[in-house]
Design a protein around this motif. Structure first.
Motif, PDB file in Angstrom:
ATOM      1  N   GLU A 227      17.739  27.938 -31.755  1.00  0.00           N
ATOM      2  CA  GLU A 227      18.258  29.089 -32.549  1.00  0.00           C
ATOM      3  C   GLU A 227      19.157  30.190 -31.700  1.00  0.00           C
ATOM      4  N   ALA A 228      18.820  30.072 -30.195  1.00  0.00           N
ATOM      5  CA  ALA A 228      19.668  31.315 -29.340  1.00  0.00           C
ATOM      6  C   ALA A 228      20.922  30.906 -28.978  1.00  0.00           C
ATOM      7  N   LYS A 229      21.214  29.391 -28.983  1.00  0.00           N
ATOM      8  CA  LYS A 229      22.486  28.808 -28.194  1.00  0.00           C
ATOM      9  C   LYS A 229      23.248  27.908 -29.282  1.00  0.00           C
ATOM     10  N   LEU A 230      24.245  28.228 -29.771  1.00  0.00           N
ATOM     11  CA  LEU A 230      25.062  27.544 -30.727  1.00  0.00           C
ATOM     12  C   LEU A 230      25.547  26.150 -29.741  1.00  0.00           C
ATOM     13  N   ARG A 231      25.387  25.040 -30.325  1.00  0.00           N
ATOM     14  CA  ARG A 231      26.144  24.005 -29.682  1.00  0.00           C
ATOM     15  C   ARG A 231      27.792  23.768 -30.244  1.00  0.00           C
ATOM     16  N   LEU A 232      28.487  23.099 -29.523  1.00  0.00           N
ATOM     17  CA  LEU A 232      29.853  23.094 -29.727  1.00  0.00           C
ATOM     18  C   LEU A 232      30.125  22.758 -31.405  1.00  0.00           C
ATOM     19  N   SER A 233      29.270  21.532 -31.662  1.00  0.00           N
ATOM     20  CA  SER A 233      29.207  21.327 -33.059  1.00  0.00           C
ATOM     21  C   SER A 233      29.155  22.186 -34.019  1.00  0.00           C
ATOM     22  N   GLU A 234      28.418  23.333 -33.577  1.00  0.00           N
ATOM     23  CA  GLU A 234      28.142  24.718 -34.414  1.00  0.00           C
ATOM     24  C   GLU A 234      29.249  25.691 -34.342  1.00  0.00           C
ATOM     25  N   ARG A 235      29.769  25.834 -33.141  1.00  0.00           N
ATOM     26  CA  ARG A 235      30.616  26.616 -32.684  1.00  0.00           C
ATOM     27  C   ARG A 235      32.095  26.578 -33.456  1.00  0.00           C
ATOM     28  N   ALA A 236      32.490  25.129 -33.222  1.00  0.00           N
ATOM     29  CA  ALA A 236      33.659  24.693 -33.742  1.00  0.00           C
ATOM     30  C   ALA A 236      33.565  23.536 -34.415  1.00  0.00           C
ATOM     31  N   PRO A 237      32.822  23.607 -35.609  1.00  0.00           N
ATOM     32  CA  PRO A 237      32.375  22.365 -36.360  1.00  0.00           C
ATOM     33  C   PRO A 237      33.605  21.632 -37.181  1.00  0.00           C
ATOM     34  N   TRP A 238      34.950  22.311 -37.121  1.00  0.00           N
ATOM     35  CA  TRP A 238      35.780  21.643 -37.659  1.00  0.00           C
ATOM     36  C   TRP A 238      36.534  20.743 -36.870  1.00  0.00           C
ATOM     37  N   MET A 239      36.505  20.869 -35.418  1.00  0.00           N
ATOM     38  CA  MET A 239      37.129  19.782 -34.443  1.00  0.00           C
ATOM     39  C   MET A 239      36.352  18.607 -34.531  1.00  0.00           C
ATOM     40  N   VAL A 240      34.849  18.840 -34.612  1.00  0.00           N
ATOM     41  CA  VAL A 240      33.915  17.312 -34.917  1.00  0.00           C
ATOM     42  C   VAL A 240      34.433  16.824 -36.164  1.00  0.00           C
ATOM     43  N   ALA A 241      34.498  17.557 -37.168  1.00  0.00           N
ATOM     44  CA  ALA A 241      34.699  17.071 -38.731  1.00  0.00           C
ATOM     45  C   ALA A 241      36.000  16.371 -38.726  1.00  0.00           C
ATOM     46  N   PHE A 242      36.977  17.002 -38.127  1.00  0.00           N
ATOM     47  CA  PHE A 242      38.216  16.540 -38.121  1.00  0.00           C
ATOM     48  C   PHE A 242      38.408  15.072 -37.496  1.00  0.00           C
ATOM     49  N   ALA A 243      37.778  15.196 -36.286  1.00  0.00           N
ATOM     50  CA  ALA A 243      37.771  13.801 -35.460  1.00  0.00           C
ATOM     51  C   ALA A 243      37.215  12.612 -36.204  1.00  0.00           C
ATOM     52  N   PHE A 244      35.995  12.854 -36.972  1.00  0.00           N
ATOM     53  CA  PHE A 244      35.344  11.869 -37.580  1.00  0.00           C
ATOM     54  C   PHE A 244      35.981  11.522 -38.762  1.00  0.00           C
ATOM     55  N   GLY A 245      36.328  12.741 -39.238  1.00  0.00           N
ATOM     56  CA  GLY A 245      37.078  12.622 -40.654  1.00  0.00           C
ATOM     57  C   GLY A 245      38.305  11.465 -40.605  1.00  0.00           C
ATOM     58  N   LEU A 246      38.914  11.447 -39.409  1.00  0.00           N
ATOM     59  CA  LEU A 246      39.984  10.364 -39.420  1.00  0.00           C
ATOM     60  C   LEU A 246      39.649   9.066 -39.219  1.00  0.00           C
ATOM     61  N   LEU A 247      38.245   8.583 -38.949  1.00  0.00           N
ATOM     62  CA  LEU A 247      37.732   7.580 -39.107  1.00  0.00           C
ATOM     63  C   LEU A 247      37.216   7.209 -40.291  1.00  0.00           C
ATOM     64  N   HIS A 248      36.554   7.996 -41.040  1.00  0.00           N
ATOM     65  CA  HIS A 248      36.044   8.146 -42.280  1.00  0.00           C
ATOM     66  C   HIS A 248      37.403   7.703 -43.322  1.00  0.00           C
ATOM     67  N   GLY A 249      38.350   8.156 -43.034  1.00  0.00           N
ATOM     68  CA  GLY A 249      39.451   8.078 -43.910  1.00  0.00           C
ATOM     69  C   GLY A 249      39.734   6.509 -43.734  1.00  0.00           C
ATOM     70  N   LEU A 250      39.800   5.753 -42.728  1.00  0.00           N
ATOM     71  CA  LEU A 250      40.011   4.541 -42.447  1.00  0.00           C
ATOM     72  C   LEU A 250      39.039   3.530 -43.241  1.00  0.00           C
TER      73      LEU A 250
END
Length: 336
Positions: A227-250
């Motif tokens: 609760e007190a600390k945001l992880r990278l996937s929470e601070r910049a979730p678009w980066m994680v979503a974009f990277a994995f989205g490339l794979l899901h597109g395949l």
């Protein structure tokens, strides 16, 4: 915590059962190409259901010899058969059907390619098992067929839906959630187009395994969230979503390549398929958010019990998502 373990095991069993039953919803595919005047190459692909071909059979018009092909042979994921049919006076204005489709929950996509005409793409369902073969197809008809196909594909893709579900659970900010889903959409649209047009080619099994790993990653992120600390996937979730989205597109492209694109209306078919995928994805997110709102409101009157349930909800979800995704990883690697 025995109740928590019970819920977890029960939910895992349900998700694995859905995963196993997903093949029953896979579409069939019929490709008929005219190779000489009134001579057609037929490719018939039936879904696999628990190691056996789905009990559906294509029946060509009465003027074709033969009307049905040889017994299907498994390719590991579906059952295929090939044959050459002689159809006196051609196929236009004739009827073909898929016997047994009325008793199934799936569809059959049909692609017809005559020597001197644009490809025609049609779809048969359990409520419409017979097709009157037209002479040509309008651009809007092509678009509608592929849009429906994309919508159905995302709703049958449990790994893709579980990834989106994990994003919804992980990201607490509505603004960041919208950004992540947008990035996911943009990314898989890029690789879907590149792969479907033949500019990128990666073997399907490794891609499917990595897609399952992407879901495992998000499950771990959910379990490690503080609760007190945001992880990278929470601070910049678009980066994680974009990277994995490339794979899901395949992964989306693999399904589209199995079906094929009309040579004349490629742009429309590709756009419509992608829009169908997005419509299905947004519909799923809407249902998840609505269900969460109703559940939270329904538990509010339980006071202390509701606090305990809600505080453990992410823990249960994280372990559930991780368990199911790990099962998929092992299953897909074993399938290599």
């Amino acid at each position: 915590m025995s109740w928590l373990r019970g819920i977890l095991l029960g939910c895992c069993a349900i998700f694995m059962a859905f995963s196993a039953a997903a093949h029953e919803l896979d579409p069939g595919y019929l490709d008929i190409r005219e190779i000489e005047t009134n001579t057609y190459q037929v490719f018939w692909r039936k879904p696999d259901v628990r190691g056996r071909p789905m009990p559906i059979e294509v029946r060509l018009p009465e003027n074709c010899t033969p009307q049905s092909g040889p017994d299907s042979v498994s390719d590991g994921t579906a059952w295929q058969s090939h044959w050459v049919a002689i159809c006196d006076h051609g196929l236009s204005g004739r009827y073909l059907s898929v016997d047994g489709l009325a008793y199934q929950k799936t569809d059959v996509l049909i692609r017809l390619q005559a020597l001197d005409a644009s490809p025609v793409t049609k779809r048969l369902t359990s409520t419409q098992t017979t097709l009157l073969i037209p002479e040509k197809q309008s651009l809007l008809q092509v678009g509608w067929t592929y849009a429906v196909l994309g919508f159905e594909h995302i709703l049958e893709g449990w790994d893709h839906l579980l990834f989106v579900f994990a994003l919804v659970l992980l990201i607490r900010s509505k603004r960041r959630l919208i950004g992540a889903i947008t990035a996911f959409t943009v990314a898989h649209s890029i690789t879907l187009a590149l792969a479907a047009l033949g500019h990128v080619s990666i073997p399907g099994p490794p891609v499917e395994a990595i897609i399952a790993l992407s879901v495992v990653f998000l499950a771990i992120e959910i379990l490690k969230r503080e609760e007190a600390k945001l992880r990278l996937s929470e601070r910049a979730p678009w980066m994680v979503a974009f990277a994995f989205g490339l794979l899901h597109g395949l992964g989306f492209a693999g399904a589209l390549q199995d079906i094929g694109l009309p040579e004349v209306d490629i742009a429309m078919a590709l756009l419509a398929f992608n829009l169908g995928v997005e419509a299905g994805q947004l519909a799923f997110v809407g249902v998840v958010l609505a269900a969460g709102y109703v559940l939270k409101g329904g538990l509010s009157w339980l006071n202390m019990l509701s606090v305990r349930l809600l505080s453990n909800a992410n823990l249960v979800a994280g372990y559930l998502i991780g368990t199911v995704a790990t099962f998929w990883v092992a299953e897909r690697i074993y399938g290599f």
